[in-house]
Design a protein around this motif. Structure first.
Motif, PDB file in Angstrom:
ATOM      1  N   GLY A 162       0.848  -1.212   0.000  1.00  0.00           N
ATOM      2  CA  GLY A 162      -0.218   0.044  -0.129  1.00  0.00           C
ATOM      3  C   GLY A 162       0.801   1.227  -0.018  1.00  0.00           C
ATOM      4  O   GLY A 162       0.175   2.445  -0.056  1.00  0.00           O
ATOM      5  N   GLN A 163       2.162   1.047  -0.105  1.00  0.00           N
ATOM      6  CA  GLN A 163       2.926   2.227  -0.287  1.00  0.00           C
ATOM      7  C   GLN A 163       3.676   2.450  -1.454  1.00  0.00           C
ATOM      8  O   GLN A 163       3.942   1.642  -2.177  1.00  0.00           O
ATOM      9  CB  GLN A 163       4.214   2.143   0.921  1.00  0.00           C
ATOM     10  N   PRO A 164       3.749   3.811  -1.750  1.00  0.00           N
ATOM     11  CA  PRO A 164       4.457   3.876  -3.060  1.00  0.00           C
ATOM     12  C   PRO A 164       6.111   3.509  -3.058  1.00  0.00           C
ATOM     13  O   PRO A 164       6.505   3.267  -2.222  1.00  0.00           O
ATOM     14  CB  PRO A 164       4.490   5.555  -3.486  1.00  0.00           C
ATOM     15  N   HIS A 165       6.464   3.593  -4.309  1.00  0.00           N
ATOM     16  CA  HIS A 165       7.955   3.134  -4.529  1.00  0.00           C
ATOM     17  C   HIS A 165       8.510   4.582  -4.252  1.00  0.00           C
ATOM     18  O   HIS A 165       8.501   5.316  -5.159  1.00  0.00           O
ATOM     19  CB  HIS A 165       8.141   2.775  -5.931  1.00  0.00           C
ATOM     20  N   LYS A 166       9.241   4.736  -3.075  1.00  0.00           N
ATOM     21  CA  LYS A 166       9.905   6.066  -2.630  1.00  0.00           C
ATOM     22  C   LYS A 166      11.385   5.685  -2.497  1.00  0.00           C
ATOM     23  O   LYS A 166      11.683   4.824  -1.645  1.00  0.00           O
ATOM     24  CB  LYS A 166       9.054   6.687  -1.716  1.00  0.00           C
ATOM     25  N   THR A 167      12.185   6.524  -3.014  1.00  0.00           N
ATOM     26  CA  THR A 167      13.755   6.318  -2.675  1.00  0.00           C
ATOM     27  C   THR A 167      14.434   7.777  -2.680  1.00  0.00           C
ATOM     28  O   THR A 167      13.916   8.747  -3.171  1.00  0.00           O
ATOM     29  CB  THR A 167      14.491   5.882  -3.979  1.00  0.00           C
ATOM     30  N   VAL A 168      15.277   7.769  -1.838  1.00  0.00           N
ATOM     31  CA  VAL A 168      16.138   8.930  -1.914  1.00  0.00           C
ATOM     32  C   VAL A 168      17.298   8.673  -2.668  1.00  0.00           C
ATOM     33  O   VAL A 168      18.140   7.544  -2.619  1.00  0.00           O
ATOM     34  CB  VAL A 168      16.770   9.408  -0.644  1.00  0.00           C
ATOM     35  N   VAL A 169      17.553   9.450  -3.812  1.00  0.00           N
ATOM     36  CA  VAL A 169      18.741   9.242  -4.693  1.00  0.00           C
ATOM     37  C   VAL A 169      19.778  10.205  -4.771  1.00  0.00           C
ATOM     38  O   VAL A 169      19.548  11.411  -4.882  1.00  0.00           O
ATOM     39  CB  VAL A 169      18.235   8.955  -6.307  1.00  0.00           C
ATOM     40  N   MET A 170      21.057   9.976  -4.658  1.00  0.00           N
ATOM     41  CA  MET A 170      22.180  10.782  -4.789  1.00  0.00           C
ATOM     42  C   MET A 170      23.045  10.278  -6.035  1.00  0.00           C
ATOM     43  O   MET A 170      23.554   9.384  -5.850  1.00  0.00           O
ATOM     44  CB  MET A 170      23.059  10.575  -3.421  1.00  0.00           C
ATOM     45  N   HIS A 171      22.959  11.330  -6.872  1.00  0.00           N
ATOM     46  CA  HIS A 171      24.105  11.199  -8.082  1.00  0.00           C
ATOM     47  C   HIS A 171      25.406  11.576  -7.631  1.00  0.00           C
ATOM     48  O   HIS A 171      25.682  12.507  -7.109  1.00  0.00           O
ATOM     49  CB  HIS A 171      23.751  11.990  -9.111  1.00  0.00           C
ATOM     50  N   LEU A 172      26.437  10.694  -7.820  1.00  0.00           N
ATOM     51  CA  LEU A 172      27.826  10.884  -7.679  1.00  0.00           C
ATOM     52  C   LEU A 172      28.681  11.228  -9.108  1.00  0.00           C
ATOM     53  O   LEU A 172      28.888  10.190  -9.813  1.00  0.00           O
ATOM     54  CB  LEU A 172      28.585   9.790  -6.826  1.00  0.00           C
ATOM     55  N   SER A 173      28.384  12.589  -9.513  1.00  0.00           N
ATOM     56  CA  SER A 173      28.722  12.859 -10.953  1.00  0.00           C
ATOM     57  C   SER A 173      30.530  12.573 -10.914  1.00  0.00           C
ATOM     58  O   SER A 173      31.186  12.731  -9.973  1.00  0.00           O
ATOM     59  CB  SER A 173      28.298  14.192 -11.175  1.00  0.00           C
ATOM     60  N   VAL A 174      30.872  12.519 -12.172  1.00  0.00           N
ATOM     61  CA  VAL A 174      32.339  12.379 -12.778  1.00  0.00           C
ATOM     62  C   VAL A 174      33.054  13.708 -12.154  1.00  0.00           C
ATOM     63  O   VAL A 174      34.193  13.680 -11.464  1.00  0.00           O
ATOM     64  CB  VAL A 174      32.628  12.081 -13.922  1.00  0.00           C
ATOM     65  N   GLU A 175      32.349  14.688 -12.258  1.00  0.00           N
ATOM     66  CA  GLU A 175      32.870  16.348 -12.142  1.00  0.00           C
ATOM     67  C   GLU A 175      33.273  16.281 -10.549  1.00  0.00           C
ATOM     68  O   GLU A 175      34.279  16.656  -9.934  1.00  0.00           O
ATOM     69  CB  GLU A 175      31.926  17.205 -12.616  1.00  0.00           C
ATOM     70  N   ARG A 176      32.278  16.043  -9.753  1.00  0.00           N
ATOM     71  CA  ARG A 176      32.463  16.023  -8.288  1.00  0.00           C
ATOM     72  C   ARG A 176      33.382  14.893  -7.800  1.00  0.00           C
ATOM     73  O   ARG A 176      34.201  15.355  -6.590  1.00  0.00           O
ATOM     74  CB  ARG A 176      30.895  15.664  -7.478  1.00  0.00           C
ATOM     75  N   LEU A 177      33.310  13.789  -8.404  1.00  0.00           N
ATOM     76  CA  LEU A 177      34.271  12.964  -7.926  1.00  0.00           C
ATOM     77  C   LEU A 177      35.823  13.181  -8.383  1.00  0.00           C
ATOM     78  O   LEU A 177      36.668  13.110  -7.570  1.00  0.00           O
ATOM     79  CB  LEU A 177      33.998  11.506  -8.523  1.00  0.00           C
ATOM     80  N   ARG A 178      35.940  14.006  -9.284  1.00  0.00           N
ATOM     81  CA  ARG A 178      37.280  14.095  -9.691  1.00  0.00           C
ATOM     82  C   ARG A 178      37.736  15.367  -8.746  1.00  0.00           C
ATOM     83  O   ARG A 178      39.071  15.505  -8.281  1.00  0.00           O
ATOM     84  CB  ARG A 178      37.225  15.263 -11.055  1.00  0.00           C
ATOM     85  N   ASP A 179      36.850  16.218  -8.230  1.00  0.00           N
ATOM     86  CA  ASP A 179      37.228  17.410  -7.373  1.00  0.00           C
ATOM     87  C   ASP A 179      37.490  16.495  -6.086  1.00  0.00           C
ATOM     88  O   ASP A 179      38.386  16.762  -5.294  1.00  0.00           O
ATOM     89  CB  ASP A 179      36.037  18.283  -7.139  1.00  0.00           C
ATOM     90  N   PHE A 180      36.756  15.417  -5.585  1.00  0.00           N
ATOM     91  CA  PHE A 180      37.146  14.888  -4.473  1.00  0.00           C
ATOM     92  C   PHE A 180      38.467  14.327  -4.318  1.00  0.00           C
ATOM     93  O   PHE A 180      39.212  14.129  -3.574  1.00  0.00           O
ATOM     94  CB  PHE A 180      36.137  13.771  -4.302  1.00  0.00           C
ATOM     95  N   TYR A 181      38.625  13.473  -5.376  1.00  0.00           N
ATOM     96  CA  TYR A 181      40.066  12.714  -5.604  1.00  0.00           C
ATOM     97  C   TYR A 181      41.216  13.540  -6.177  1.00  0.00           C
ATOM     98  O   TYR A 181      42.247  13.010  -6.050  1.00  0.00           O
ATOM     99  CB  TYR A 181      39.731  11.366  -6.582  1.00  0.00           C
ATOM    100  N   ALA A 182      40.856  14.842  -6.434  1.00  0.00           N
ATOM    101  CA  ALA A 182      42.019  15.597  -6.650  1.00  0.00           C
ATOM    102  C   ALA A 182      43.196  15.626  -5.775  1.00  0.00           C
ATOM    103  O   ALA A 182      44.465  15.762  -6.313  1.00  0.00           O
ATOM    104  CB  ALA A 182      41.555  16.815  -7.200  1.00  0.00           C
ATOM    105  N   SER A 183      43.072  15.485  -4.530  1.00  0.00           N
ATOM    106  CA  SER A 183      44.004  15.725  -3.667  1.00  0.00           C
ATOM    107  C   SER A 183      44.468  14.422  -2.897  1.00  0.00           C
ATOM    108  O   SER A 183      45.396  14.291  -1.947  1.00  0.00           O
ATOM    109  CB  SER A 183      43.742  16.722  -2.602  1.00  0.00           C
ATOM    110  N   ARG A 184      43.672  13.520  -3.581  1.00  0.00           N
ATOM    111  CA  ARG A 184      44.211  11.866  -3.063  1.00  0.00           C
ATOM    112  C   ARG A 184      44.794  11.260  -4.115  1.00  0.00           C
ATOM    113  O   ARG A 184      44.518  11.071  -5.242  1.00  0.00           O
ATOM    114  CB  ARG A 184      42.933  11.348  -2.482  1.00  0.00           C
ATOM    115  N   LYS A 185      45.783  10.688  -3.677  1.00  0.00           N
ATOM    116  CA  LYS A 185      46.717   9.979  -4.764  1.00  0.00           C
ATOM    117  C   LYS A 185      46.104   8.166  -4.702  1.00  0.00           C
ATOM    118  O   LYS A 185      46.471   7.480  -3.986  1.00  0.00           O
ATOM    119  CB  LYS A 185      48.077   9.768  -4.344  1.00  0.00           C
ATOM    120  N   ILE A 186      45.114   8.204  -5.652  1.00  0.00           N
ATOM    121  CA  ILE A 186      44.474   6.891  -5.988  1.00  0.00           C
ATOM    122  C   ILE A 186      44.920   6.405  -7.287  1.00  0.00           C
ATOM    123  O   ILE A 186      44.611   7.160  -8.187  1.00  0.00           O
ATOM    124  CB  ILE A 186      43.081   7.105  -5.962  1.00  0.00           C
TER     125      ILE A 186
END
Length: 272
Positions: free
Chosen positions: A75-99
Motif C-alpha cells: 500500500g506504499q508507493p515506490h519511494k527512494t532518496v537518490v544521490m548522484h555521484l557525478s564524474v565532475e564532483r568525484l574528480r574534485d574529491f579525488y584531486a588531492s588524493r593519490k589513488i
C-alpha cells in the motif's frame, strides 16, 4: 498520480512512483547511491538479478546497463532518496588524493544492507526536501560525507569511484551477445562499445549480416521462448525482462515469429 520528484539540487532527489509499476532500460551516466523508503525494485543485468526493498541502500556504478522495474508494495508507493555521484564532483574529491585507477574487474551493484552510517547520512536529507531556502553548500557537504562513508565501508570502492575512463573499443559480438536484452538507443550501444553510431552500424552489419534492430528483435524473441518454456515464467514478466516495452508489442512480435501467442505456452505446457 504517476511520478513525483523533489530536489535539493539536481544531484539529490526524493523519487516516488505510485503506479502499479514503472519499467525502464537504463545506462547510468553517473554513479547512483539509492536508499529505499518504501516499495520494491527489481534490477536485471546481463549476469545478475537484484531485489531491493524498504531500508536497503545500494550503489549503481555508471556506464552499466540494467532493466529496472519499480513496484509499490504494502500500500506504499515506490519511494527512494537518490544521490548522484557525478564524474565532475568525484574528480574534485579525488584531486588531492593519490589513488591509482585500476580497470574494473566486473560490473556489479554494491549493496550496503541498512548500514547505520549511510542511513544516517541519507536520512538527514529528508527535512531539506520540504525547505524553500536551502543552504547552497549543503548538497556538496552531504555528497562528500556519503563518498567518505562508502570508502570506509568498502576499501575497493575507490577503483569504481576514481575511475574516470570512458568506454574503449571492445569486441562488438561479445558485448551484444551479452547485452541484447537492454532496450537502448543504438547511440548508447555504440558509446558503450567505443564506437560512433555510424561505425557501430557498419561493424554490426559486418559481424551479424543484418541490421541491429532486426537482430535484437530476433535474439529477444529467442530468449523469451526459452524463458516461457524452460523457466515457466509469465508472459508479462518475460516481456519486460527481454527488452520489450509493452505486452501488446511483445505478443504481436512473438506470434509473428513463432505462429502463436506467448500465452499459448503458459496455457498449454508446450516445449517444442
Amino acid at each position: 498520480m504517476e511520478y513525483q520528484a523533489r530536489y535539493i539540487t539536481e544531484d539529490i532527489k526524493l523519487s516516488s512512483y505510485e503506479d502499479k509499476f514503472f519499467k525502464s532500460d537504463i545506462m547510468f551516466d553517473q554513479h547512483m547511491l539509492v536508499w529505499f523508503l518504501s516499495g520494491e525494485t527489481k534490477i536485471i543485468q546481463a549476469d545478475a538479478t537484484y531485489f531491493f526493498g524498504k531500508g536497503d541502500i545500494f550503489l549503481i556504478p555508471r556506464n552499466q546497463l540494467a532493466t529496472i522495474i519499480n513496484y509499490p508494495k504494502d500500500g506504499q508507493p515506490h519511494k527512494t532518496v537518490v544521490m548522484h555521484l557525478s564524474v565532475e564532483r568525484l574528480r574534485d574529491f579525488y584531486a588531492s588524493r593519490k589513488i591509482k585507477s585500476m580497470p574494473l574487474k566486473s560490473q556489479k551493484i554494491y549493496s550496503f544492507n541498512n548500514h547505520p552510517l549511510l542511513e544516517s547520512c541519507l536520512a538527514s536529507l529528508i527535512p531539506y526536501f520540504d525547505m524553500k531556502d536551502i543552504p547552497e553548500d549543503i548538497a556538496s557537504i552531504k555528497i562528500t560525507e556519503a563518498i567518505s562513508i562508502l570508502r570506509t565501508l568498502d576499501k575497493e570502492i575507490d577503483h569504481v569511484l576514481a575511475n574516470f575512463e570512458e568506454p574503449g573499443k571492445i569486441n562488438l559480438v561479445d558485448y551484444m551477445e551479452k547485452n541484447f536484452m537492454f532496450n537502448l538507443p543504438m547511440e548508447k550501444f555504440g558509446y558503450l562499445t567505443g564506437r560512433s553510431l555510424t561505425t557501430f552500424k557498419r561493424d554490426f552489419k559486418k559481424a551479424f549480416s543484418m541490421t541491429p534492430q532486426r537482430w535484437l528483435t530476433q535474439k529477444r524473441l529467442e530468449l523469451a521462448y526459452y524463458q516461457l518454456t524452460e523457466k515457466k515464467k509469465k508472459p508479462l514478466d518475460v516481456c519486460y525482462e527481454v527488452g520489450f516495452e509493452n505486452l501488446s508489442h511483445f505478443s504481436f512480435a512473438f506470434k509473428k515469429q513463432f505462429g502463436f501467442a506467448p500465452s499459448y505456452l503458459t496455457d498449454k505446457d508446450v516445449s517444442h
